[in-house]
Motif scaffolding. Sequence first.
Motif: not given
Length: 507
Positions: A89-90, A92, A102-106, A109, A158
């Motif tokens: 998920r988040y 990276k 971290l990437d929560f806009d992918c 997710v 997260y």
Amino acid sequence: MKKNIIILLISIILTTIGCTPPETIEIDTQPVSENFIGHGVEWSAYPHGDSPDAEWGYLMTDEKLEMVYKRLDYMKPRIVRVMDVAGWRYFKGVNAKGEPILDFDCPEVQMVCKILDYCQRNGIVVLLGDYGVPGFWGYPGNIDRVDDPRFIEMTTQYVSFLVKEKGFSCIKYYIITNEPNGDWACTRGEWDQWKKGVEMMAEAFANEKLDITMAAPDVVELSNNHKSEYTGWQWVEQSVKQLDHLTGVYNVHCYADYQFIRSGAFMEHYAAVGETIRPTGKPMIFGEIGGWYHTLELGGEYKKRMQSTEFASEDSQLFVYDYLYGVDMADMLIQTMKAGWHGASAWMLDDAMHTIGDLGDKDQLKVWGFWNSLGTELIGDPKHEEIRPWFFTWSLMSRYFTPGMKIYNPTQEESFHRLRVVAGSSGTGSTIAIVNADEVDHTFDLKMNINGKSDLDIYDYVESGYQTDENSFPVPVDKVTTEKVKKGFTVTIPARSFKLLTNIPIN
């Protein structure tokens, strides 16, 4: 004359014997449990088909999800266990300082959010968790332990994103890692590491003001890892002794052989395990539950099926296609309730969710689900997308045993071999579930002080046929009045079958 009298007496005796009323099974007025949570499913966010960059590409489209939603609209799961891996998920990787990126806009997710959005809209209790730390799954950064502060921090960020920014208050419990007592787990059965991780995560959630408690211990209770300090049962005991102040729900897993289920030994065992937890006053559930066919004649049949099913991994249950799995899973579920447990989550919802080792091999699917949403895409056969038999029994048990119910056992059922009856009542109505695990039919009078005034619908799951509608959803075969059940209603249940009576209104 004497001969005629003798014939008459014999006739009267035989008639009297033939009219002997059946024994009565009456539902007790003292509950075996209160504040029932309800049953549900394990629903993972399709890691192999959730985005254009996934192993299978973006196959789990909104159209596919709509089919799943429609089926769950009928089932009405009361709990959903959503397990994941940060690297799916988040997470990276890490920067030059070893700090998580971290990437929560992918898209990955976003797929989780679609599942959580469904749960939020429908008031479903979510147990969110992690299958294991990133290093365990081969991701960079050497985040190899659940008590690594980086793992605690990134997970807290997260979860905070999901709850505070996205508004998913349906997340009530957190599972720090899957089946920590196993030698296959990222903790390798190391109690101290797991305990410290739980304590650190709970503290981090509290500091972030997240209203989420720990689900513990999430162990395969029947499994004993010789490298672990404790047996499976002892993991439960030690969670109660050492971590009750942080635990919101007690959660175990069980995969039981069909002989263990049909004999009733399952109920006896988990009634005893439940006594370990009961003094805490906390709810106790099965986070994963499923049946096996590894012994005797059915074990031999299972091996044959494994050899001839090219798309199934060794971690599969190929009897999900069969009527018998619907009876055995209903039996297992009823026994959890009779033993005083508060709910169970079926492993698993959909074959499209997991592969062996989660490597994405299309010929290594974990076949356990109620269907395969990607049957056409993965196997080339749309029939695998159809609802399987065990949906009938599981969906009824989930739909009509509602949260907050009091659960009741009969005052007596011992005279009927392998017959199991359980009931639930709320302010709006009552539900009674019956399974006959025996090889012969049983007839008895069923008596209960039913709540609600509406007639009870009767559903039958029998091998000769069971009624469904055009969507393959269960259809009742008859009705009975509440007054009749209160006075005593004669029930005949065929061998190896399931019956459910309910007047619970469903919106």
